[in-house]
Scaffold this motif. Sequence first.
Motif, short mmCIF file in Angstrom:
data_model
loop_
_atom_site.label_atom_id
_atom_site.label_comp_id
_atom_site.label_asym_id
_atom_site.label_seq_id
_atom_site.Cartn_x
_atom_site.Cartn_y
_atom_site.Cartn_z
N GLU A 91 0.82 -1.21 0.00
CA GLU A 91 0.00 0.00 0.00
C GLU A 91 0.86 1.27 0.00
O GLU A 91 0.56 2.23 -0.68
N GLY A 92 1.93 1.26 0.81
CA GLY A 92 2.74 2.47 0.92
C GLY A 92 4.03 2.42 0.13
O GLY A 92 4.82 3.36 0.18
N GLU A 93 4.23 1.32 -0.61
CA GLU A 93 5.52 1.12 -1.28
C GLU A 93 5.81 2.20 -2.31
O GLU A 93 6.90 2.78 -2.34
N GLN A 94 4.83 2.49 -3.18
CA GLN A 94 5.12 3.41 -4.27
C GLN A 94 5.28 4.84 -3.77
O GLN A 94 6.21 5.56 -4.17
N GLU A 95 4.41 5.26 -2.87
CA GLU A 95 4.49 6.63 -2.36
C GLU A 95 5.82 6.87 -1.63
O GLU A 95 6.49 7.87 -1.85
N ALA A 96 6.20 5.92 -0.78
CA ALA A 96 7.47 6.07 -0.05
C ALA A 96 8.65 5.97 -1.01
O ALA A 96 9.64 6.70 -0.88
N GLY A 97 8.56 5.04 -1.98
CA GLY A 97 9.65 4.89 -2.94
C GLY A 97 9.85 6.12 -3.79
O GLY A 97 10.99 6.51 -4.09
#
Length: 415
Positions: A91-97
Amino acid sequence: MTTPAPRPTPDTAATSQQADAPREFPIRRGCPFAPPAEYGTMRGDDPVARITLPTGREAWAVTRYDDVRELLSDPRVSADIRHPNFPALGEGEQEAGARFRPFIRTDAPEHTRYRRMLLPVFTVRRVRAMRPAVQACVDDILDGVLAAGGPVDFVSAYANAVSTSVICELLGIPKENLEFFRDVTRISGSRHSTAEEVAHALGGLFGLLSRLIGERRDEPRDDLISQLVTGHLATGKVTEDELLSTLGITINAGRETTTSMIALSTLLLLEQPELAAELRQDPALMPAAVDELLRILSVADSIPLRVAAEDIELSGRTIPAGDGVIALLAAADHDPEQFDTPGQADFHRTDNHHLAFGHGVHQCIGQHLARLELEVALETLLRRVPGLRLAGDREQVAIKHDSATFGLEELMVTW
């Protein structure tokens, strides 16, 4: 190796039906030592398959060895995590990446610049010279485990301790709290973590690294952080934020995959004692055994996430430009057209060109160090603790299904 019969090509009706009903992904393993059984079905009937991700997006999954290898070496695919259709699983992988920009989720020339910065540290010659230090580290950790007595959680006490201690030694990071690094990876690598949770976990890691960078500016030492500070940060080749991101992904990726491999390999050797006996009888088999274990287990199965920059055709299917695509390493490494008896661990296997470290320009930069750690960790364990066994039922082994890297959460052992 025998020449297999040609694979059937999916007919138009089957292709249409599959396109209308994408599979849900990720798919859980039924056995920790093998990819999901459905991978075999996909490889035979739907080798470039539509899938639905936990984010609700659709993407493609590639399962044949030749297709995976071709895809990962194709300049028409992008690893840039900022792409709107990047097939992130968490869920948060792309935003944090997109915020922290780990170099494994970038394209050339940015990716090339970071890779060249790290490459001199991970050459075969430099890694080979590290063997005495890695052996001393492993012996020290095992001394502590044996002195404390069993039962003990093997993942925490040995697998994580070895992988984290080695990467910390390489970078020049204090090793007072090895579980801190495991917690950071557990949160940042979980498919259920939000972007805020990932950012908080990485923020703690970057705070530690930022302090160390400041110290190395004033007093450089013989470690990787000092080399990068004096040779790249001080000369303006990278910013501090870029250096923090590079160090962070080096720690997370380097220690998590090796932790998983040490733990899973040990469980496999406990369950197949004839393989452990083979290695005790002939320790010279260990390098080949490590490569075979890497192939069998393929813990980084769904790490290669890409986006097609142009239309790409594989196995008669066209992946349209802009679509996300996942190269499934475990599926490729169990492809019967590439490997005889792919589900069987064979330490005498020749021409083991597995893809456990990926392929192409993004192939794992730390693969030589990973092999060294596995060789030393497993050889030392087999030699010094011949009575190692599970402490409890096999069903009690805690398997980690919902992480970027497949592995074990806990493995209770005694001796």
